[in-house]
Scaffold this active site. Structure first.
Site, PDB file in Angstrom:
ATOM      1  N   HIS A 103       0.590  -1.301   0.068  1.00 33.12           N
ATOM      2  CA  HIS A 103      -0.107  -0.007  -0.108  1.00 33.12           C
ATOM      3  C   HIS A 103       0.794   1.229   0.054  1.00 33.12           C
ATOM      4  CE1 HIS A 103      -3.013  -2.961   0.487  1.00 33.12           C
ATOM      5  NE2 HIS A 103      -2.699  -3.260   1.775  1.00 33.12           N
ATOM      6  N   GLU A 140      -1.613   0.388   8.192  1.00 35.83           N
ATOM      7  CA  GLU A 140      -0.666  -0.756   7.847  1.00 35.83           C
ATOM      8  C   GLU A 140       0.328   0.014   6.726  1.00 35.83           C
ATOM      9  OE1 GLU A 140      -1.355  -4.642   4.480  1.00 35.83           O
ATOM     10  OE2 GLU A 140      -3.018  -2.999   4.884  1.00 35.83           O
ATOM     11  N   HIS A 195       3.069  -7.140   4.453  1.00 38.36           N
ATOM     12  CA  HIS A 195       1.780  -6.531   4.765  1.00 38.36           C
ATOM     13  C   HIS A 195       1.325  -6.958   6.163  1.00 38.36           C
ATOM     14  CE1 HIS A 195       0.122  -5.753   0.583  1.00 38.36           C
ATOM     15  NE2 HIS A 195       1.101  -6.348   0.443  1.00 38.36           N
ATOM     16  N   GLU A 277       1.613 -11.652   5.694  1.00 34.42           N
ATOM     17  CA  GLU A 277       0.845 -10.831   6.571  1.00 34.42           C
ATOM     18  C   GLU A 277       1.274 -11.008   7.840  1.00 34.42           C
ATOM     19  OE1 GLU A 277      -1.469  -8.967   5.551  1.00 34.42           O
ATOM     20  OE2 GLU A 277      -2.339  -9.688   3.629  1.00 34.42           O
TER      21      GLU A 277
END
Length: 313
Positions: A103, A140, A195, A277
């Site tokens: 992101h 995040e 992430h 993640e």
């Protein structure tokens, strides 16, 4: 059954022994080079590109992420493939690693741009998403940049050439297809997309996402499925060792591994690549870890150990 932190991906004893020796060697490198510089301490539910959160993060300034080093990484435009020349030699000399911080802290200011559809081979998806955040507002995208900076320092201390897909040097993105192209153009020996998840309270732990066998349009993962699985397996096992975190209790059947075919960053990659993640930002216990600078250093160390183990065989 106890979690196997050695994580030998195949029943090849000699390879497993080399993996453990590589991890031990990495510890020696870090003692010599001082690469453990933290303070010490401590989604798949939503088929989004590397993040399951649906709520938008708070407004963030474009300043460098908290906890990261003061020096900025060399920015990597799409036409570039390598980072700035390094002077450190070490066990990873001659290896190129691409780190893909998931992101962008300013994606939420550019919803039209990141919402446009891009071709991921099998279908079309959004250019990028905003990612998720903790209930306290830690985004995040800020987390991923911080871990990427720490990871870069650890890998460069071992002699690797490190490329970041971006370093807070653009207003949004890159799009998921561009992220894949940056790794491909770099001729990366390994790519890791960092992430944190945005799942329900009570869902805890990390998981590593592996590319599925995909062939369609511009996507063909046939040559990277097996090496990516080995890369991801080594990262998962050594992430447990470095952080003490358990594998996800809601994805991957407690293996810490999940295979997906809906992520453009994996589908379009031609070099070994995985996503990690690191935890669930929406669970208070996981959020306490993710917001800790000391734990983020451990997370970066675990990822670096896994990459080093993979690259050194």
């Amino acid at each position: 059954m106890p979690y196997d932190t050695s994580f030998s991906p195949t029943p090849r004893p000699a390879r497993r022994r080399r993996s453990l020796l590589a991890a031990a060697a990495l510890g020696c490198v870090c003692l010599i080079a001082g690469c453990g510089g933290g303070s010490g301490g401590g989604a798949a539910a939503q088929p989004r590109e590397g993040g399951g959160g649906t709520s938008s993060p708070p407004s963030l300034s474009p300043s460098p992420a908290k906890g990261g080093p003061s020096a900025r990484a060399t920015s990597v435009p799409p036409s570039s493939s390598k980072s700035a020349s390094r002077t450190v030699s070490g066990p990873l000399s001659g290896k190129t690693v691409v780190i893909d911080p998931g992101h962008n802290p300013r994606n939420h200011e550019h919803t039209r741009e990141i919402g446009r559809q891009v071709d991921i081979g099998t279908t079309h998806k959004e250019c990028d998403t905003t990612g998720t955040s903790t209930d306290s507002g830690y985004a995040e995208a800020e987390f991923t940049l911080d871990v990427a900076h720490r990871l870069r320092a650890l890998l460069q201390a071992q002699g690797a050439e490190v490329v970041l897909t971006y370093d807070n040097d653009r207003p949004y993105g890159p799009c998921v297809d561009e992220r894949a192209r940056i790794g491909n153009r770099a001729g990366a020996d390994a790519v890791v997309s960092v992430h944190a998840d945005g799942s329900a309270v009570g869902n805890r732990g990390f998981h590593v996402i592996l590319p599925a066998l995909v062939h369609g349009g511009a996507a063909d993962t046939s040559k990277i499925v097996e090496p990516s699985r080995e890369l991801g397996t080594r990262i998962a096992g050594l992430f447990v060792r470095a952080t003490g975190s358990a594998p996800s209790n809601y994805v991957g059947g407690n293996t810490g591994l999940d295979t997906r075919k809906d992520l453009g960053g994996l589908n379009l990659s031609t070099v070994p690549k995985v996503f990690i993640e690191c935890g669930n930002m929406r669970d208070p216990k996981d959020a306490a870890l993710l917001t800790s600078a000391g734990w983020r250093q451990k997370a970066a160390q675990g990822i670096a150990d896994g990459i080093s183990s993979y690259l050194r065989g």
